[in-house]
Design an enzyme around this catalytic site. Sequence first.
Site, PDB file in Angstrom:
ATOM      1  CG  ASP A  51      -2.182  -1.289   1.188  1.00  0.00           C
ATOM      2  OD1 ASP A  51      -2.293  -1.860  -0.061  1.00  0.00           O
ATOM      3  OD2 ASP A  51      -2.272  -1.519   2.240  1.00  0.00           O
TER       4      ASP A  51
ATOM      5  N   GLY B 177      -0.121   1.832  -7.213  1.00  0.00           N
ATOM      6  CA  GLY B 177      -1.131   2.153  -8.373  1.00  0.00           C
ATOM      7  C   GLY B 177      -0.912   3.447  -8.834  1.00  0.00           C
TER       8      GLY B 177
ATOM      9  CD  GLN C 120       0.606  -9.018  -2.658  1.00  0.00           C
ATOM     10  OE1 GLN C 120       1.302  -9.348  -3.385  1.00  0.00           O
ATOM     11  NE2 GLN C 120      -0.443  -8.370  -2.926  1.00  0.00           N
TER      12      GLN C 120
ATOM     13  CB  THR D 225      -9.809  -6.466   3.402  1.00  0.00           C
ATOM     14  OG1 THR D 225      -8.790  -5.735   3.899  1.00  0.00           O
ATOM     15  CG2 THR D 225      -9.351  -7.477   2.772  1.00  0.00           C
TER      16      THR D 225
ATOM     17  NE  ARG E 138      -7.537  -6.905   6.476  1.00  0.00           N
ATOM     18  CZ  ARG E 138      -6.618  -7.871   6.412  1.00  0.00           C
ATOM     19  NH1 ARG E 138      -6.411  -8.781   7.360  1.00  0.00           N
ATOM     20  NH2 ARG E 138      -5.828  -8.066   5.158  1.00  0.00           N
TER      21      ARG E 138
HETATM   22  P1  GDP Z   1      -0.784   0.591  -3.552  1.00  0.00           P
HETATM   23  O1  GDP Z   1      -1.394  -1.069  -3.162  1.00  0.00           O
HETATM   24  O2  GDP Z   1       0.733   0.312  -3.383  1.00  0.00           O
HETATM   25  O3  GDP Z   1      -1.106   0.674  -4.688  1.00  0.00           O
HETATM   26  O4  GDP Z   1      -1.298   1.619  -2.513  1.00  0.00           O
HETATM   27  P2  GDP Z   1      -2.867   1.637  -2.295  1.00  0.00           P
HETATM   28  O5  GDP Z   1      -3.606   1.919  -3.422  1.00  0.00           O
HETATM   29  O6  GDP Z   1      -3.492   0.313  -1.596  1.00  0.00           O
HETATM   30  O7  GDP Z   1      -2.801   2.855  -0.805  1.00  0.00           O
HETATM   31  C1  GDP Z   1      -2.493   3.903  -1.358  1.00  0.00           C
HETATM   32  C2  GDP Z   1      -3.318   4.945  -1.000  1.00  0.00           C
HETATM   33  O8  GDP Z   1      -2.754   6.344  -0.935  1.00  0.00           O
HETATM   34  C3  GDP Z   1      -4.430   5.179  -2.103  1.00  0.00           C
HETATM   35  O9  GDP Z   1      -5.556   5.310  -1.454  1.00  0.00           O
HETATM   36  C4  GDP Z   1      -3.909   6.128  -2.980  1.00  0.00           C
HETATM   37  O10 GDP Z   1      -4.941   6.951  -3.655  1.00  0.00           O
HETATM   38  C5  GDP Z   1      -3.100   7.124  -1.981  1.00  0.00           C
HETATM   39  N1  GDP Z   1      -2.249   7.875  -2.243  1.00  0.00           N
HETATM   40  C6  GDP Z   1      -1.054   7.773  -2.993  1.00  0.00           C
HETATM   41  N2  GDP Z   1      -0.142   8.620  -3.024  1.00  0.00           N
HETATM   42  C7  GDP Z   1      -0.565   9.659  -2.133  1.00  0.00           C
HETATM   43  C8  GDP Z   1       0.187  10.816  -1.931  1.00  0.00           C
HETATM   44  O11 GDP Z   1       1.086  11.069  -2.048  1.00  0.00           O
HETATM   45  N3  GDP Z   1      -0.815  11.579  -0.845  1.00  0.00           N
HETATM   46  C9  GDP Z   1      -1.939  10.985  -0.314  1.00  0.00           C
HETATM   47  N4  GDP Z   1      -2.492  11.831   0.549  1.00  0.00           N
HETATM   48  N5  GDP Z   1      -2.677  10.067  -0.813  1.00  0.00           N
HETATM   49  C10 GDP Z   1      -1.947   9.203  -1.725  1.00  0.00           C
HETATM   50  P1  IMO Z   2      -1.019  -3.996  -2.225  1.00  0.00           P
HETATM   51  O1  IMO Z   2      -0.502  -4.546  -3.680  1.00  0.00           O
HETATM   52  C1  IMO Z   2      -0.880  -4.874   2.062  1.00  0.00           C
HETATM   53  C2  IMO Z   2      -1.026  -8.688   3.578  1.00  0.00           C
HETATM   54  C3  IMO Z   2      -2.728  -8.943   4.307  1.00  0.00           C
HETATM   55  C4  IMO Z   2      -1.847 -10.061   5.238  1.00  0.00           C
HETATM   56  C5  IMO Z   2      -0.733 -10.811   4.557  1.00  0.00           C
HETATM   57  C6  IMO Z   2      -0.981 -12.306   3.818  1.00  0.00           C
HETATM   58  O2  IMO Z   2      -2.144  -3.450  -2.482  1.00  0.00           O
HETATM   59  O3  IMO Z   2       0.295  -3.406  -1.524  1.00  0.00           O
HETATM   60  P2  IMO Z   2      -2.339 -12.896   1.934  1.00  0.00           P
HETATM   61  O4  IMO Z   2      -3.943 -12.606   1.400  1.00  0.00           O
HETATM   62  O5  IMO Z   2      -1.645 -12.275   0.779  1.00  0.00           O
HETATM   63  O6  IMO Z   2      -2.176 -14.305   2.176  1.00  0.00           O
HETATM   64  O7  IMO Z   2      -2.284 -12.240   3.068  1.00  0.00           O
HETATM   65  O8  IMO Z   2      -0.181  -9.974   3.624  1.00  0.00           O
HETATM   66  N1  IMO Z   2      -1.312  -8.344   2.069  1.00  0.00           N
HETATM   67  C7  IMO Z   2      -1.342  -7.007   1.958  1.00  0.00           C
HETATM   68  N2  IMO Z   2      -1.293  -5.858   2.779  1.00  0.00           N
HETATM   69  N3  IMO Z   2      -1.108  -4.429   0.805  1.00  0.00           N
HETATM   70  C8  IMO Z   2      -1.341  -5.697  -0.146  1.00  0.00           C
HETATM   71  O9  IMO Z   2      -1.422  -5.461  -1.374  1.00  0.00           O
HETATM   72  C9  IMO Z   2      -1.486  -6.927   0.721  1.00  0.00           C
HETATM   73  N4  IMO Z   2      -1.675  -8.158   0.089  1.00  0.00           N
HETATM   74  C10 IMO Z   2      -1.550  -8.988   1.139  1.00  0.00           C
HETATM   75  O10 IMO Z   2      -2.839  -8.155   4.859  1.00  0.00           O
HETATM   76  O11 IMO Z   2      -1.119  -9.447   6.486  1.00  0.00           O
HETATM   77 MG    MG Z   3      -2.931  -1.482  -1.895  1.00  0.00          MG
END
Ligand code: GDP
Ligand code: IMO
Ligand code: MG
Length: 431
Positions: free
Chosen positions: A13, A17, A225, A302, A304
């Site tokens: 996270d 993306g 991840q 999820t 969470r």
């Molecule tokens: P990923 O799994 O690595 O693609 O990240 P996620 O999308 O799960 O979580 C990143 C969150 O942070 C998303 O809601 C994005 O829209 C947000 N985001 C990404 N870059 C920035 C930033 O520089 N500032 C803020 N405030 N939000 C951001």
């Molecule tokens: P992105 O690509 C954050 C975490 C789960 C759990 C562990 C194992 O969005 O960064 P799994 O379902 O993979 O067997 O779960 O890994 N987990 C993530 N945490 N971002 C993700 O993906 C995750 N994918 C799995 O929360 O702790």
């Molecule tokens: Mg993510």
Amino acid sequence: MSNVAVIGAQWGDEGKGKIVDLFTLDADIVVRFQGGNNAGHTLVVDGRKTVLHLIPSGALHKKKLCVIGNGVVVDPEVLLEEIRGLRADGHLLDESLLKISEEAHLIMPYHKAIDQARERLRGKGKIGTTGRGIGPAYEDKVARTGIRFVDLLDGATFRDKLRRNIEEKNIYLKAILKEKALDYGAIYETYSGFRAELERYVTNTGVLLDREIKAGKKVLFEGAQGTLLDVDHGTYPYVTSSNTVIGGVLTGAGIGPRSIHQVIGLSKAYTTRVGSGPFPTELKDAEGERLKQEGDEFGATTGRPRRCGWFDAVGVRHAVRINGMTGIALTKLDVLTGFKRIKICTAYKSGGEVHHDFPASVKVLKNAEPVWEEMEGWEEPLSSARSLADLPKNARRYVRRLEEIIGCEMILVSIGPGREETIMLKNPFNA
Ligand code: GDP
Ligand code: IMO
Ligand code: MG
């Protein structure tokens, strides 16, 4: 010529993306190489939010090829839903722009049932998986009992493999996990329907990538991840079941090392984690709550709440080393606006020892006390900044200090979720 890999440097996270969507401007092809729909990658374009789980984050651009590599585990139902959603929004209208590896493994209903039942039985000791069947699907791959797209496409092979799997899984589900048995006929019918809808996308993606790379096309590899969730290098057993690190690009896309030229690590300006497992810099106080609210830290898959804490340089240094990172993209710096003081963890103290390198032992990590370095914060909002010079002095100092401590160049600073809310210092495709 430059091909670029984007890899999470923390526990996921990190904003992959957003950054992959942005880098796609300069790429021809975007490739997912591991993980499955445990991933949730958020893209914000013209104020509109899209969350992708399986399809590469290049999908919002016209004429870019999106590839799901052999290292990905695919839940066909989720993939079809995602294709439909994107098409309803006017994306991916040209079907030839999505390719799925014939070697990619399928997530089956028993994988999800086993994942969820095991987590329930683990109780307090649960991993906190996403419940999407990821672990059990990778287990079957390694056990050599998995079902791949190439098997699905051949009716007789699929029938045979499914029957053998169901027999074995039903014994395990009933006797060990105390769950209901699954019905072979219903699964066969459902997956035959998936075959009809997905067959057109399935191909030998390794051969395709080789040809395109030789033709000078620019490829962006999109990690899911993060390094600290890697099955070898993460906080085992609180990890996901794939190699999220750079090695996973080679095995999961079927390319050689000379086809990757830049490795960009993604890191938040602080740290988050979803699910269980050690997290040395976690804040369980008002500051952690503030990071969660200001950063909108709720899981994209999820929903969470994410656990939040200060920047952990021990973890990110570990990621820089393992991945041979050539640059770091730092995200969510804007979230730190308004904190009077900001902390960086530079080492851990655990069991009477100081650890500068990331420990393998979960016990050592659970007992780790961060060695802190403190910096002064800033009050100004950052999202209109377009160069480092536009940032308040203390924000600039923070970025430069992180760069020193982790020993890797900052090539981008993100100061908001939108494409435009970005300070680009170096374009990895031109590096
Ligand atoms: P990923 O799994 O690595 O693609 O990240 P996620 O999308 O799960 O979580 C990143 C969150 O942070 C998303 O809601 C994005 O829209 C947000 N985001 C990404 N870059 C920035 C930033 O520089 N500032 C803020 N405030 N939000 C951001
Ligand atoms: P992105 O690509 C954050 C975490 C789960 C759990 C562990 C194992 O969005 O960064 P799994 O379902 O993979 O067997 O779960 O890994 N987990 C993530 N945490 N971002 C993700 O993906 C995750 N994918 C799995 O929360 O702790
Ligand atoms: Mg993510």
